[in-house]
Write an enzyme that holds these catalytic residues in place. Structure first.
Site, mmCIF file in Angstrom:
data_model
loop_
_atom_site.group_PDB
_atom_site.id
_atom_site.type_symbol
_atom_site.label_atom_id
_atom_site.label_comp_id
_atom_site.label_asym_id
_atom_site.label_seq_id
_atom_site.Cartn_x
_atom_site.Cartn_y
_atom_site.Cartn_z
ATOM 1 N N GLY A 694 0.825 -1.195 0.000
ATOM 2 C CA GLY A 694 0.000 0.000 0.000
ATOM 3 C C GLY A 694 0.861 1.247 0.000
ATOM 4 O O GLY A 694 2.086 1.198 0.119
ATOM 5 N N SER A 695 0.188 2.382 -0.152
ATOM 6 C CA SER A 695 0.881 3.661 -0.223
ATOM 7 C C SER A 695 0.107 4.678 0.579
ATOM 8 O O SER A 695 -1.122 4.708 0.546
ATOM 9 C CB SER A 695 0.997 4.101 -1.683
ATOM 10 O OG SER A 695 1.672 5.322 -1.791
ATOM 11 N N GLY A 696 0.823 5.510 1.356
ATOM 12 C CA GLY A 696 0.146 6.485 2.203
ATOM 13 C C GLY A 696 0.804 7.837 2.145
ATOM 14 O O GLY A 696 1.623 8.130 1.260
ATOM 15 N N GLY A 699 4.781 7.399 2.761
ATOM 16 C CA GLY A 699 5.614 6.515 1.961
ATOM 17 C C GLY A 699 4.899 5.268 1.494
ATOM 18 O O GLY A 699 3.705 5.106 1.700
ATOM 19 N N LYS A 700 5.668 4.374 0.815
ATOM 20 C CA LYS A 700 5.143 3.104 0.338
ATOM 21 C C LYS A 700 5.521 1.996 1.314
ATOM 22 O O LYS A 700 6.594 2.017 1.910
ATOM 23 C CB LYS A 700 5.713 2.772 -1.039
ATOM 24 C CG LYS A 700 5.277 3.709 -2.161
ATOM 25 C CD LYS A 700 5.899 3.247 -3.475
ATOM 26 C CE LYS A 700 5.431 4.091 -4.648
ATOM 27 N NZ LYS A 700 6.004 3.605 -5.920
ATOM 28 N N VAL A 701 4.634 0.991 1.433
ATOM 29 C CA VAL A 701 4.896 -0.137 2.317
ATOM 30 C C VAL A 701 4.980 -1.416 1.489
ATOM 31 O O VAL A 701 4.098 -1.689 0.671
ATOM 32 C CB VAL A 701 3.798 -0.270 3.395
ATOM 33 C CG1 VAL A 701 4.100 -1.451 4.314
ATOM 34 C CG2 VAL A 701 3.696 1.017 4.206
ATOM 35 N N LYS A 715 8.640 0.155 5.189
ATOM 36 C CA LYS A 715 8.111 1.415 4.654
ATOM 37 C C LYS A 715 9.258 2.244 4.106
ATOM 38 O O LYS A 715 10.181 2.609 4.831
ATOM 39 C CB LYS A 715 7.380 2.214 5.734
ATOM 40 C CG LYS A 715 6.824 3.550 5.215
ATOM 41 C CD LYS A 715 6.339 4.444 6.335
ATOM 42 C CE LYS A 715 4.989 4.016 6.848
ATOM 43 N NZ LYS A 715 4.421 5.019 7.786
ATOM 44 N N ASP A 812 -4.986 10.064 14.637
ATOM 45 C CA ASP A 812 -5.490 9.556 13.354
ATOM 46 C C ASP A 812 -5.966 8.114 13.519
ATOM 47 O O ASP A 812 -5.634 7.245 12.708
ATOM 48 C CB ASP A 812 -4.395 9.647 12.282
ATOM 49 C CG ASP A 812 -4.988 9.621 10.866
ATOM 50 O OD1 ASP A 812 -6.211 9.817 10.732
ATOM 51 O OD2 ASP A 812 -4.234 9.388 9.910
#
Length: 971
Positions: A694-696, A699-701, A715, A812
């Site tokens: 996934g991506s947030g 950064g990307k994981v 990450k 969050d």
């Protein structure tokens, strides 16, 4: 035997000695000699306070106490008879020394920050007539004040007193005013003997946790002018006996559980000015006789079960300032003259069934600030008389059957914060005068027949946060001036006839959370700068004429909803977006394709790219020429490749040796471990897109299988901003240890490259798990798993709030940040915006739309209770299987509103996830009660996370509770 006294005991002993000496001095010496005693008592009283305003600065031993600020002396005896220190910002505690002032008649210290308890020595002031300690922070049980027989005014409201409500107040027969409201008394009934206080004119007992019916004797207080028993749990019918109190001018019984009808005899209360019986279960018609109460200034009847027409006599009231009857079943035409002869300021008749023409005179006296009439059946044109009503702050007439055009003046309201014309049949243009509504934060015009261009003057609304203009007939370009709206969070322009391009200037609206431009005729490309909108949560560009590539940078955003379907986009779908939205979000774009290495579940409806890269190309007729050219190039290059192969291999070998040298000898890689783990730098950095999880926002994981060492999640942080944000994540996760907090194994960094190594969670995040099915119609998460997840997540947050020193606020909490291992044990993740309370002021905007507590709409001050609210939303997701934001909830509504609306209508069966077995319904309802408490609007009424954990454990079935308790013991 030796006696060892604590400092506190010594202090109490000294105070007692002072009091004893003072009393002896008063007995044997004349007044002139007792002045020194009064001075000493007052100086000791002062020493217990912090005085930031220096109001007590002139309280000095060299001065006469009669010159002290706030001290009142008798003109004849020159003795201290009063202390008036209300609203002086004092903090500290009350020293018992003050009660040695034998002539003290009044002590007024309301509206400060005084804490501690009320000293029992207070009863020594037998001359006391006024005691006001309201709106402080006093706590504990109240001492028995029965000896104060001369007391006329007693106000201890808005403190933290506990224990049983003091029945001794019934012994204070001279009381004229009694206020004990807004305290934490135990649940119980109103003492019957309050009715014996025949001199009472003011009774303020709001939110005292009263139950049962109002004692009949209370209605024999014929001198009573103010009766306030609001915010309790009182039952029984609306008291007919209230008409026996002829002096009443204010009735406050709101937010109870009263039923019954309002008697016509209420017209006997001719002095009545204010009546608030809202938020009860009162039913029936309003008696026409109420229209004869000519002194009425406030009428609040909202949230009851009243029906029928409003008495015509209300239209003749000359003093009416506030009228609120929303959420009832009133019908018929509304009295046309209401407001014509009165200084009406606030008017709310929303969510009823009023019909006919809208009243024209509500703003006749130029005092109206709040006009709310949404969700009724009014028809015809909206009266032009309101075009000069420049005092309006909130103006909402949505969900009616109005038609015709709107007078220009109603678009230009300089003080308006909300203008709402939505869900009617209005037509015409939005005029340029809209730019005059300089205070506007919300503009709702959706679901009408407005046409023409959106005026460029919209860019002058510098405070605008929400613009809802969907489902109209707007045409032309989206004005680039929208980019000037720095506070815009929601932009909804879908279902219109808009053309032109998506303005690049939208990227200047850095607080945008939602963008919906679907079902228009917008062309051009998706502007790359939209990738900088870090708050963006939802992006819908479907059913347009948009071309070009999908910007890869969008993967870095915290998007939970995407729809690019039915356009003319081309190139490779960024994998991160595909995982967020699924393939349906990209259907009907013939030029789009996906990487062939992705799982087959993403391939339905999308072509396979012929090769990977920044943008792949779909094999087909349009790419045949490209394929031929590439083939020729391959033939020509083959010879060159063969010739240079050996030199290439030598260079590659040299490069690898240099890399090893950098890692091993130069020390440029910095590896910091937080858990015992044997990690190799080269292995961590060897990430492949095929393993992207996934991506947030930071950064990307990736999933990474280490050689003989299990699986981890890595990450790779975005450069600059992503790395800076994750400093908090490293600082926090590197220090804390808890089974329900995601483990951070290590941090690796060099030359702007940053990698975080986490434990791998086999079952992904809660958001996805709630939507996965084992087979058709059978969810992955049954109730047992969901309950376990709820308790585990709650324990993780409780640890942050209560067991970390200083406490940590996550800021969050949401279902995508709750990860699940192979046993469905929940772990809190993503601490990129978490804050340590002690370290810095928590006053910056953060969080995710749908999870953020309502207080963040008017205050950026974040507390632990903000996390509690977010966790309550997660509980509602677990219970309902729904998302926090869904179109079915209604425009501007969320899951909290949807659940509360069904609770109020007793439709419990519609709340709980239908995929869960009915056998779990009883336990689910118990957890639902916890969720409702967590999502209470007022932060102070929400439980702490420690209380939440206890309630959740108690909410489980017997077998489940045992499992959870054992589970908790392992923590």
């Amino acid at each position: 035997m030796d006696l060892i006294l604590s400092r506190l005991e010594m202090e109490k002993l000294c105070i007692f000695c002072h009091l004893l000496v003072a009393l002896l001095l008063f007995s044997f010496f004349p007044i002139s000699k007792s002045r020194a005693v009064e001075t000493q008592a007052l100086l000791q009283f002062k020493s217990y306070f912090e005085d930031p305003l220096n109001y007590l600065e002139n309280w000095k031993a060299s001065q006469s106490p009669c010159t002290f600020s706030g001290v009142i002396c008798d003109s004849n005896s020159v003795e201290v008879i009063g202390i008036s220190l209300a609203n002086k910002s004092l903090s500290g505690e009350i020293s018992p020394s003050v009660f040695s002032l034998r002539s003290l008649k009044s002590l007024d210290m309301g509206s400060n920050s005084i804490a501690g308890t009320i000293p029992s020595e207070l009863v020594l002031c037998t001359s006391l007539q006024l005691l006001n300690l309201s709106y402080n922070r006093l706590a504990g049980q109240l001492p028995d004040l029965s000896p104060l027989k001369d007391l006329q005014i007693l106000d201890l409201s808005s403190n933290y007193f506990s224990g049983r409500f003091p029945e001794w107040v019934g012994n204070l027969s001279n009381l004229v005013q009694l206020g004990l409201a807004l305290n934490n008394f135990d649940e119980g009934k109103i003492p019957w003997n309050i009715g014996s206080l025949k001199n009472l004119t003011y009774l303020f007992l709001a939110r005292c946790n009263f139950t049962g019916e109002i004692p009949p004797l209370v209605f024999e207080l014929r001198a009573l002018e103010t009766l306030d028993l609001s915010m309790n749990k009182l039952t029984g019918e609306f008291p007919k006996e209230i008409v026996n109190m002829p002096s009443l001018y204010k009735i406050e019984l709101y937010q109870n559980k009263l039923t019954g009808e309002i008697s016509p005899e209420i017209a006997k209360l001719t002095n009545l000015q204010e009546i608030d019986i809202s938020q009860n279960n009162i039913f029936g018609k309003l008696p026409s006789e109420m229209g004869n109460l000519k002194n009425l200034t406030v009428i609040h009847l909202f949230q009851n079960n009243l029906w029928g027409e409003i008495p015509e006599g209300f239209g003749d009231l000359q003093h009416l300032k506030a009228f609120s009857v929303y959420l009832n079943n009133f019908s018929g035409e509304f009295p046309q003259n209401l407001g014509r002869f009165s200084p009406l300021n606030s008017f709310d008749i929303s969510e009823n069934n009023f019909s006919g023409a809208f009243p024209r005179f509500l703003c006749e006296n130029d005092n109206l600030q709040y006009l709310l009439a949404l969700d009724n059946n009014f028809s015809g044109e909206f009266p032009n008389s309101y075009s000069t009503c420049k005092t309006l702050i909130r103006f909402r007439v949505s969900k009616n059957s109005f038609n015709g055009t709107i007078a220009n003046g109603l678009w230009g309201l300089p003080n308006a914060v909300i203008i709402d014309f939505a869900d009617n049949n209005f037509s015409g243009l939005i005029p340029s005068v809209i730019g005059s509504s300089s205070s506007l934060t919300q503009l709702y015009v959706q679901n009408n027949r407005f046409s023409g261009q959106i005026p460029i003057e919209i860019g002058k609304l510098s405070h605008l946060q929400k613009l809802y203009a969907f489902n109209n007939l707007f045409s032309g370009y989206i004005p680039s001036q929208i980019g000037q709206l720095k506070h815009l969070t929601s932009l909804h322009l879908e279902k219109n006839g808009l053309t032109g391009l998506i303005p690049y200037e939208l990227s200047n609206c850095t607080e945008l959370v939602e963008i919906d431009l679907a079902q228009n005729s917008i062309g051009g490309i998706i502007p790359e700068p939209l990738s900088s909108l870090t708050s963006l949560n939802s992006l819908n560009l479907s059913q347009n004429l948009i071309t070009g590539f999908i910007p890869e940078g969008l993967q870095a955003l915290k998007l939970s909803s995407i729809d690019f379907s039915k356009n003319q986009l081309s190139g490779e779908v960024p994998p991160g977006l595909l995982m967020i939205a699924g393939n349906k979000a990209f259907y009907d774009n013939p030029g789009l394709c996906i990487d062939g290495s992705l799982k087959s579940q993403w391939r339905d409806g999308l072509g396979i790219c012929s090769f990977s890269g920044k943008h792949g190309y779909v094999l087909g007729k349009k790419t045949f020429l490209v394929a031929v050219i590439l083939s020729l190039l391959c033939i020509l290059l083959t010879g060159l490749v063969v010739v240079t192969y050996r030199s290439f291999k030598r260079e590659e070998s040299r490069r690898r040796k240099n890399l090893e040298k950098v890692i091993e000898n130069d020390g440029k890689w910095k590896l910091e471990s937080f858990h015992p783990t044997d990690l190799e730098v080269e292995e961590i950095c060897n990430l492949e897109e095929v393993n992207l999880l996934g991506s947030g926002g930071t950064g990307k994981v990736y999933k990474l299988d280490l050689k003989n060492k299990g699986t981890v999640a890595v990450k790779q942080l975005w450069k600059d901003d992503g790395a800076k944000v994750s400093i908090a994540e490293i600082d926090i996760l590197g220090k804390i240890r808890h089974r329900n907090i995601l483990k951070l194994y290590a941090c690796l960094s060099r030359d702007g490259l940053n990698f975080l190594v986490f434990e791998y969670m086999q079952n992904g995040n809660l958001y996805c798990a709630l939507r996965r099915e084992i087979k058709v119609g059978q969810p992955e998460l049954n109730w047992h798993k969901r309950y376990k997840i709820a308790v585990g997540a709650a324990k993780g947050i409780m640890y942050l709030h209560h067991d970390c020193s200083p406490a940590i606020i996550h800021r969050d909490i949401k279902s995508t940040n709750i990860l699940l291992d192979e046993e469905y044990e929940a772990k809190i993740a993503d601490f990129g915006i978490a804050k340590i309370i002690e370290d810095e002021d928590l006053n910056c905007f953060a969080g995710t739309h749908g999870y953020m507590a309502p207080e963040l709409a008017y205050s950026l001050k974040v507390t632990e209770k903000s996390d509690v609210y977010s966790f309550g939303v997660v509980l509602l997701e677990l219970l309902t299987g729904r998302s926090p934001i869904e179109p079915q909830y209604g425009e501007g509504k969320d899951i909290v509103y949807w659940v509360s609306s069904l609770l109020n209508s007793s439709k419990l069966s519609e709340i709980l996830d239908p995929k869960i077995s009915k056998f779990a319904e009883e336990d689910m309802i118990k957890v639902l009660k916890v969720a409702v408490l967590c999502t209470t609007t007022l932060p102070s009424l929400r439980p702490t996370m420690r209380e939440v954990v206890n309630m959740l454990v108690d909410a489980g079935s017997t077998n489940t509770r045992e499992k959870v308790k054992n589970y908790g013991n392992k923590t």
